[in-house]
Write a protein that holds these residues in place. Sequence first.
Motif, PDB file in Angstrom:
ATOM      1  N   LEU A 113      29.430  44.676  35.373  1.00 33.71           N
ATOM      2  CA  LEU A 113      30.221  45.886  35.101  1.00 33.71           C
ATOM      3  C   LEU A 113      30.976  46.315  36.352  1.00 33.71           C
ATOM      4  N   ALA A 114      30.257  46.301  37.490  1.00 30.97           N
ATOM      5  CA  ALA A 114      30.882  46.697  38.748  1.00 30.97           C
ATOM      6  C   ALA A 114      32.052  45.769  39.059  1.00 30.97           C
ATOM      7  N   TRP A 115      31.845  44.463  38.818  1.00 29.14           N
ATOM      8  CA  TRP A 115      32.902  43.480  39.079  1.00 29.14           C
ATOM      9  C   TRP A 115      34.110  43.765  38.212  1.00 29.14           C
ATOM     10  N   THR A 116      33.843  44.030  36.914  1.00 27.68           N
ATOM     11  CA  THR A 116      34.953  44.303  36.011  1.00 27.68           C
ATOM     12  C   THR A 116      35.728  45.540  36.456  1.00 27.68           C
ATOM     13  N   GLY A 117      34.969  46.577  36.839  1.00 27.99           N
ATOM     14  CA  GLY A 117      35.623  47.792  37.304  1.00 27.99           C
ATOM     15  C   GLY A 117      36.435  47.559  38.560  1.00 27.99           C
ATOM     16  N   TYR A 118      35.872  46.759  39.474  1.00 25.90           N
ATOM     17  CA  TYR A 118      36.553  46.454  40.730  1.00 25.90           C
ATOM     18  C   TYR A 118      37.870  45.739  40.461  1.00 25.90           C
ATOM     19  N   VAL A 119      37.806  44.753  39.544  1.00 27.79           N
ATOM     20  CA  VAL A 119      39.018  44.001  39.237  1.00 27.79           C
ATOM     21  C   VAL A 119      40.034  44.901  38.550  1.00 27.79           C
ATOM     22  N   LYS A 120      39.508  45.807  37.684  1.00 23.71           N
ATOM     23  CA  LYS A 120      40.411  46.692  36.955  1.00 23.71           C
ATOM     24  C   LYS A 120      41.162  47.617  37.917  1.00 23.71           C
ATOM     25  N   THR A 121      40.422  48.172  38.887  1.00 29.50           N
ATOM     26  CA  THR A 121      41.087  49.084  39.820  1.00 29.50           C
ATOM     27  C   THR A 121      41.956  48.327  40.810  1.00 29.50           C
ATOM     28  N   LYS A 122      41.493  47.146  41.226  1.00 30.18           N
ATOM     29  CA  LYS A 122      42.170  46.433  42.305  1.00 30.18           C
ATOM     30  C   LYS A 122      43.398  45.689  41.789  1.00 30.18           C
ATOM     31  N   ALA A 123      43.236  44.969  40.683  1.00 27.64           N
ATOM     32  CA  ALA A 123      44.335  44.127  40.209  1.00 27.64           C
ATOM     33  C   ALA A 123      44.868  44.583  38.870  1.00 27.64           C
ATOM     34  N   ASN A 124      44.274  45.633  38.324  1.00 26.65           N
ATOM     35  CA  ASN A 124      44.720  46.193  37.039  1.00 26.65           C
ATOM     36  C   ASN A 124      44.755  45.148  35.928  1.00 26.65           C
ATOM     37  N   ARG A 125      43.627  44.444  35.795  1.00 22.88           N
ATOM     38  CA  ARG A 125      43.504  43.539  34.642  1.00 22.88           C
ATOM     39  C   ARG A 125      42.035  43.493  34.259  1.00 22.88           C
ATOM     40  N   LEU A 126      41.774  42.987  33.067  1.00 21.71           N
ATOM     41  CA  LEU A 126      40.398  42.975  32.570  1.00 21.71           C
ATOM     42  C   LEU A 126      39.791  41.601  32.794  1.00 21.71           C
ATOM     43  N   SER A 127      38.701  41.552  33.555  1.00 22.07           N
ATOM     44  CA  SER A 127      37.958  40.308  33.725  1.00 22.07           C
ATOM     45  C   SER A 127      36.768  40.379  32.790  1.00 22.07           C
ATOM     46  N   ILE A 128      36.885  39.739  31.617  1.00 23.45           N
ATOM     47  CA  ILE A 128      35.965  40.026  30.533  1.00 23.45           C
ATOM     48  C   ILE A 128      34.837  38.998  30.437  1.00 23.45           C
ATOM     49  N   TYR A 129      35.073  37.741  30.927  1.00 25.31           N
ATOM     50  CA  TYR A 129      34.115  36.673  30.620  1.00 25.31           C
ATOM     51  C   TYR A 129      32.734  36.877  31.230  1.00 25.31           C
ATOM     52  N   PRO A 130      32.631  37.198  32.553  1.00 22.54           N
ATOM     53  CA  PRO A 130      31.280  37.381  33.097  1.00 22.54           C
ATOM     54  C   PRO A 130      30.536  38.497  32.373  1.00 22.54           C
ATOM     55  N   LEU A 131      31.260  39.584  32.117  1.00 18.78           N
ATOM     56  CA  LEU A 131      30.640  40.730  31.439  1.00 18.78           C
ATOM     57  C   LEU A 131      30.160  40.317  30.053  1.00 18.78           C
ATOM     58  N   ALA A 132      30.989  39.568  29.332  1.00 19.87           N
ATOM     59  CA  ALA A 132      30.631  39.186  27.967  1.00 19.87           C
ATOM     60  C   ALA A 132      29.408  38.285  27.956  1.00 19.87           C
ATOM     61  N   ILE A 133      29.405  37.267  28.848  1.00 23.11           N
ATOM     62  CA  ILE A 133      28.287  36.315  28.848  1.00 23.11           C
ATOM     63  C   ILE A 133      26.988  37.030  29.199  1.00 23.11           C
ATOM     64  N   ILE A 134      27.017  37.806  30.289  1.00 21.35           N
ATOM     65  CA  ILE A 134      25.775  38.454  30.718  1.00 21.35           C
ATOM     66  C   ILE A 134      25.379  39.535  29.731  1.00 21.35           C
ATOM     67  N   GLY A 135      26.377  40.249  29.189  1.00 17.56           N
ATOM     68  CA  GLY A 135      26.053  41.287  28.213  1.00 17.56           C
ATOM     69  C   GLY A 135      25.376  40.720  26.980  1.00 17.56           C
ATOM     70  N   LEU A 136      25.923  39.609  26.466  1.00 12.33           N
ATOM     71  CA  LEU A 136      25.325  38.986  25.272  1.00 12.33           C
ATOM     72  C   LEU A 136      23.905  38.518  25.568  1.00 12.33           C
TER      73      LEU A 136
END
Lengths: 415, 162, 240
Positions: free
Chosen positions: A312-335
Amino acid sequence: MIESMANWFLSLTWFPQMELASVKLLSVLLVGAGLFAFIAVNAIVLVYVERKVSAFMQVRLGPMRVGPYGTLQTVADALKLLLKEDIIPTLADSILFRVGPFIILISAIVAFAAIPFSPTVTAADMSIGLYYIVSISSIVVVGIVMSGWASNNKWSLYGAMRSAAQIVSYEIPVGLTLLAVVAMAGSLNMNEIIIAQGGSSNLFHWIPLPLPNWYMFNNPFLFIAFFMYIIGATAEINRTPFDLPESESELVAGFMTEYSGIRWALFFLSEYANFTLVAFLTAVVFMGGWQSPFETIFAAKTSLLVLLALALAWTGYVKTKANRLSIYPLAIIGLSTIAAWLFPGFAIWITEPGLFWIAMKVLSLIFLLMWFRWTFPRLRVDQLMYVSWKVLMPIALFNLIGVATWMWLTGEIQF
Amino acid sequence: MADLIFWLFWGLTVASASIVAFSKNLIYAVFSLLGTFIGVAAMYIFLNADFVAVTQIVIYVGGILVLLIFGIMLTNRITQTVISESSFQKMFGLTVVFAVLIMVLIPVLGHTWTNGEPMAFQETIHQIGTLLFTDYILLFEVASILLLGALIGAATLARKER
Amino acid sequence: MNYFKNIYIAISTLMTGMKLTLGYFVRPREYVTLQYPDEVWPIPERNIGTGELASYNVIRSKLHVDIDDCIGCKKCERACPVGCISIDVLKGDKGEDLGVTKNGTSIKLVVTKHQIDMSECMFCDLCTHPCPEDCIYMEADYRFERNDNKRKDVTVKERWRDRSTLIYDFAKIAQEDVDARTAKIEEENRLKAEEKEKAMAEKLAAAAAKQTAKADAEQTQNVKADVETTLFKTTEGGES
């Protein structure tokens, strides 16, 4: 494994009544064929993965045309290599030229016999497994020098000589780092080394960070030894940044310059077999082999939650830093987290040792070595020798003494 | 079935050893040493001496064979090297060979061999380790000092004089 | 100390490099590579020259003809050094309005064929300058490829040698129209030729009559000359 396989064969009703020895021989042959098939398929997959990884690291696409996302590219390449003309230069020594690739390939395959794939799947669970692998991998030198000399070509000979010097030099630091682990485990048996790494403990036993009790986290000396082993092993399998024996820009392809078609494919096969072997060895010796990193079901669930928070932190970091959604790590670990919390069976499965965990470790190590290859430039010959004799050797000796001292201090050995 | 594998390795050892002895090509001789060493390692395994077998491969294939190959390849004109095949003092040589053969054969034939049960395999490495560091520690240390001396000597010889 | 410093520098620089490549690895796919036949780079504007040459088209990839503006002057055909342009024209009917070019010139000729063989073209741009109507020019479209890999009627080699798709015919006029016009012109020509023949025959007859009278007068003179030459020749021949 051979014993149990032979007994299983004899327990089958349709199986013809044979002597136990014959059935054992049959099992040995079957296991050998299985290992060869594993190595061949593994090489095809790894070549594809390597091309894709290198492409992504260089902002390219890699193979895209053959099959969906180019997945059949290496299959097509392998077919092409099988159909190609087998050229033997007129002035080459034709006997040694033919034998060389086979010696390299055989030594690469035979070393896999001692690799424990899972608690039950070990081709030969021998008491000197680690030593056996180290010794078998030294036969490669003879094959390389043989094919390099037989090619009757100055580049090939240069490549062969470099390779021999390199492998012989790097065997020493690699052996010393492995020796440190053997001293900790008190055994050369691969499965015993893995079992000794079971459970979990704090990092270096006193930093309050709960980690699996792998040897690489066991004490600071072995932590350094892990990286040193990776460096030494990269040099031993002639991969970049230590690919002087086959450096394209200097020696065309080193000892395999004159080879083509199926014989060249054998070189490639053994290269990737050795690559996988090193990854397996590292996973077994430093990363707990087929052991699960999670000791209990509770630990597994908690660790997954921590990983989820990190994702989640990584996704947020990427969202704020590069303004895009990095969804794969979150999806795999979340599932995985949801599955682990909802289905007790999944949680039990991920805490059990087995093929899955060693595969995960080996794949991540393979990615690490590919990452090395597509990042680092090649070393010079004198730098290569400098690294081996003046950097790795002293640190390895220091590490060996350090591990012994650590064991004495923590009371694992008494005088 | 184990006999078959044994005879295979026996054949490998003898065949490659005879290539070493009779080949006129120095390179073939050196490379067929590989077969000899591996065959001998297999013999050790048939004697339940797994540690010795693996050590045989490490030391002889990984060390000595590579050293020999280096030595031969750094020599000029490897391919043209003619091994002197003119054998002299044939009678004397044959006598010595037969004398040694008889000396070997006397105890072999004189001994009454028993066909016992094959020994169950058991690991040797712990025993070897214990013995090396207790009963034979002196020999072990002497050997290591000898090797250290050789190492330092080689480094001294190879060093460039300034 | 230098030793440890070296090791530290080595490790830190390696880490920098690894960070960079990992960054590229996990970044979204902003590739430079395009999957060519499926995706193509946008073709730039026709005129990308600057300054004085603002109207100069530096991209020479394919010849194009605005056939509506072509007056059939064949200047480009004559300018072409390799002869890859071939033009056929026919006269228009009397009083027929064939349109006006963008420069205001009224078209007098019907262009029945304006063929450019791009497999022979050497992209020298020499044909574009003589054109009075600026209707032939280089285009930036670089794609000549065709996808006929599935064609079964020809062998692969024939397919490779076949360059018929590289020959571009710009003439838009329909074949029936061309045939009709050709027939008409041939008819006219035939009539004209007949007239001409008739006139010629009359002329010839008059000339022939004149000829006979002249010939009689000249005959005596000719005989004299013949005798002289033969004599001269024999003396020379004897000497040699």
